[in-house]
Write a protein that holds these residues in place. Structure first.
Motif, PDB file in Angstrom:
ATOM      1  N   VAL A 115       3.492   0.568   2.945  1.00  0.00           N
ATOM      2  CA  VAL A 115       3.182  -0.474   3.923  1.00  0.00           C
ATOM      3  C   VAL A 115       3.254  -1.808   3.198  1.00  0.00           C
ATOM      4  CG1 VAL A 115       1.416  -1.423   5.451  1.00  0.00           C
ATOM      5  CG2 VAL A 115       1.708   1.059   5.269  1.00  0.00           C
ATOM      6  N   ARG A 116       4.050  -2.712   3.737  1.00  0.00           N
ATOM      7  CA  ARG A 116       4.233  -4.033   3.127  1.00  0.00           C
ATOM      8  C   ARG A 116       3.888  -5.126   4.136  1.00  0.00           C
ATOM      9  NH1 ARG A 116       9.903  -3.258  -0.100  1.00  0.00           N
ATOM     10  NH2 ARG A 116       9.017  -2.168  -1.869  1.00  0.00           N
ATOM     11  N   LEU A 163       0.822   4.918  12.894  1.00  0.00           N
ATOM     12  CA  LEU A 163       0.320   4.073  11.815  1.00  0.00           C
ATOM     13  C   LEU A 163       0.562   2.603  12.148  1.00  0.00           C
ATOM     14  CD1 LEU A 163      -0.833   3.513   9.002  1.00  0.00           C
ATOM     15  CD2 LEU A 163       1.446   4.008   8.069  1.00  0.00           C
ATOM     16  N   ALA A 164       1.739   2.293  12.647  1.00  0.00           N
ATOM     17  CA  ALA A 164       2.070   0.907  13.000  1.00  0.00           C
ATOM     18  C   ALA A 164       1.107   0.359  14.060  1.00  0.00           C
ATOM     19  CB  ALA A 164       3.511   0.823  13.498  1.00  0.00           C
ATOM     20  N   ARG A 165       0.763   1.164  15.055  1.00  0.00           N
ATOM     21  CA  ARG A 165      -0.186   0.715  16.080  1.00  0.00           C
ATOM     22  C   ARG A 165      -1.544   0.396  15.464  1.00  0.00           C
ATOM     23  NH1 ARG A 165       2.672   4.529  18.995  1.00  0.00           N
ATOM     24  NH2 ARG A 165       1.171   6.185  18.598  1.00  0.00           N
ATOM     25  N   GLY A 166      -1.986   1.244  14.545  1.00  0.00           N
ATOM     26  CA  GLY A 166      -3.266   1.002  13.886  1.00  0.00           C
ATOM     27  C   GLY A 166      -3.249  -0.255  13.036  1.00  0.00           C
ATOM     28  N   LEU A 167      -2.167  -0.466  12.304  1.00  0.00           N
ATOM     29  CA  LEU A 167      -2.062  -1.649  11.455  1.00  0.00           C
ATOM     30  C   LEU A 167      -1.944  -2.925  12.275  1.00  0.00           C
ATOM     31  CD1 LEU A 167       0.436  -0.222   8.823  1.00  0.00           C
ATOM     32  CD2 LEU A 167      -1.964  -0.830   8.406  1.00  0.00           C
ATOM     33  N   HIS A 168      -1.270  -2.823  13.406  1.00  0.00           N
ATOM     34  CA  HIS A 168      -1.022  -4.009  14.232  1.00  0.00           C
ATOM     35  C   HIS A 168      -2.319  -4.598  14.783  1.00  0.00           C
ATOM     36  CE1 HIS A 168       0.943  -6.592  17.256  1.00  0.00           C
ATOM     37  NE2 HIS A 168       1.880  -6.629  16.317  1.00  0.00           N
ATOM     38  N   GLU A 169      -3.385  -3.825  14.807  1.00  0.00           N
ATOM     39  CA  GLU A 169      -4.679  -4.354  15.228  1.00  0.00           C
ATOM     40  C   GLU A 169      -5.217  -5.360  14.216  1.00  0.00           C
ATOM     41  OE1 GLU A 169      -7.267  -1.035  15.880  1.00  0.00           O
ATOM     42  OE2 GLU A 169      -5.966  -0.182  17.421  1.00  0.00           O
ATOM     43  N   ARG A 170      -4.749  -5.291  12.956  1.00  0.00           N
ATOM     44  CA  ARG A 170      -5.238  -6.161  11.875  1.00  0.00           C
ATOM     45  C   ARG A 170      -4.224  -7.188  11.404  1.00  0.00           C
ATOM     46  NH1 ARG A 170     -10.574  -6.492  11.249  1.00  0.00           N
ATOM     47  NH2 ARG A 170     -11.451  -4.450  11.652  1.00  0.00           N
ATOM     48  N   ILE A 171      -2.945  -6.848  11.444  1.00  0.00           N
ATOM     49  CA  ILE A 171      -1.911  -7.769  10.976  1.00  0.00           C
ATOM     50  C   ILE A 171      -0.757  -7.793  11.963  1.00  0.00           C
ATOM     51  CG2 ILE A 171      -2.426  -7.689   8.497  1.00  0.00           C
ATOM     52  CD1 ILE A 171      -0.351  -5.513   8.167  1.00  0.00           C
ATOM     53  N   GLN A 172      -0.095  -8.936  12.046  1.00  0.00           N
ATOM     54  CA  GLN A 172       0.978  -9.099  13.025  1.00  0.00           C
ATOM     55  C   GLN A 172       2.340  -8.651  12.509  1.00  0.00           C
ATOM     56  OE1 GLN A 172       0.462 -10.030  16.296  1.00  0.00           O
ATOM     57  NE2 GLN A 172      -1.616  -9.628  15.565  1.00  0.00           N
ATOM     58  N   ARG A 173       2.648  -8.958  11.251  1.00  0.00           N
ATOM     59  CA  ARG A 173       3.980  -8.664  10.725  1.00  0.00           C
ATOM     60  C   ARG A 173       3.862  -7.838   9.457  1.00  0.00           C
ATOM     61  NH1 ARG A 173       8.175 -11.233  12.924  1.00  0.00           N
ATOM     62  NH2 ARG A 173       9.370 -11.084  11.010  1.00  0.00           N
ATOM     63  N   PHE A 174       4.615  -6.747   9.427  1.00  0.00           N
ATOM     64  CA  PHE A 174       4.590  -5.845   8.284  1.00  0.00           C
ATOM     65  C   PHE A 174       5.792  -4.915   8.368  1.00  0.00           C
ATOM     66  CE2 PHE A 174       2.120  -4.137  11.750  1.00  0.00           C
ATOM     67  CZ  PHE A 174       2.579  -2.843  11.885  1.00  0.00           C
ATOM     68  N   ALA A 175       6.074  -4.263   7.267  1.00  0.00           N
ATOM     69  CA  ALA A 175       7.132  -3.256   7.223  1.00  0.00           C
ATOM     70  C   ALA A 175       6.521  -1.947   6.759  1.00  0.00           C
ATOM     71  CB  ALA A 175       8.240  -3.679   6.263  1.00  0.00           C
ATOM     72  N   ILE A 201       0.882  -1.173   0.000  1.00  0.00           N
ATOM     73  CA  ILE A 201       0.000   0.000   0.000  1.00  0.00           C
ATOM     74  C   ILE A 201       0.911   1.211   0.000  1.00  0.00           C
ATOM     75  CG2 ILE A 201      -1.677   1.333   1.347  1.00  0.00           C
ATOM     76  CD1 ILE A 201      -2.683  -1.391   2.434  1.00  0.00           C
ATOM     77  N   ARG A 202       0.618   2.143  -0.888  1.00  0.00           N
ATOM     78  CA  ARG A 202       1.412   3.372  -0.964  1.00  0.00           C
ATOM     79  C   ARG A 202       0.578   4.550  -0.491  1.00  0.00           C
ATOM     80  NH1 ARG A 202       5.091   3.002  -6.422  1.00  0.00           N
ATOM     81  NH2 ARG A 202       6.030   1.006  -5.869  1.00  0.00           N
ATOM     82  N   ILE A 203       1.228   5.412   0.263  1.00  0.00           N
ATOM     83  CA  ILE A 203       0.604   6.628   0.772  1.00  0.00           C
ATOM     84  C   ILE A 203       1.386   7.794   0.192  1.00  0.00           C
ATOM     85  CG2 ILE A 203      -0.054   7.922   2.824  1.00  0.00           C
ATOM     86  CD1 ILE A 203       0.211   5.104   4.308  1.00  0.00           C
ATOM     87  N   ASN A 204       0.728   8.585  -0.610  1.00  0.00           N
ATOM     88  CA  ASN A 204       1.320   9.736  -1.288  1.00  0.00           C
ATOM     89  C   ASN A 204       1.458  10.887  -0.286  1.00  0.00           C
ATOM     90  OD1 ASN A 204       2.277  10.041  -3.857  1.00  0.00           O
ATOM     91  ND2 ASN A 204       0.255  10.110  -4.791  1.00  0.00           N
TER      92      ASN A 204
END
Length: 105
Positions: free
Chosen positions: A69-70, A35-47, A15-18
């Motif tokens: 976001v990967r 952003l990482a805290r928000g994403l971590h509610e849905r996925i465990q591992r990401f960059a 996902i790209r954020i301009n």
């Protein structure tokens, strides 16, 4: 969720954020952590990659500030939609909170 110019999926696992186009600046470390805290509610591992890239051509010089976001592993359409929503809310909040106008630079 319909993709926007601010946040969009590229391929299955990115996902790209301009960010720079809309905020006129780079994302701060604190914003990336939010952003990482928000994403971590849905996925465990990401960059999350925050980049400032310079592009040059015959008639063009550009400074591009992207946040990518990967997620690690498979991402189905439903999860991708939820991740896009999280990224969109985050980006809109960052832009609303602090935007730098080009004329201010």
């Amino acid at each position: 969720m319909e993709e926007s110019l601010l946040v969009f999926a590229t391929g299955e696992n990115e996902i790209r954020i301009n960010f720079g186009v809309f905020a006129g600046r780079e994302a701060t470390s604190a914003e990336i952590e939010e952003l990482a805290r928000g994403l971590h509610e849905r996925i465990q591992r990401f960059a999350i990659v925050a980049e400032h890239r310079f592009e040059f051509g015959d008639d063009v010089e550009a400074s591009v500030r992207l946040v990518r976001v990967r997620p690690e592993g498979a991402v189905d359409d439903e999860l991708r939609g939820r991740l896009l929503e999280i990224c969109e809310r985050w980006a809109e909040s960052c832009v609303a909170e602090r935007r730098v106008e080009v004329a201010d630079l």
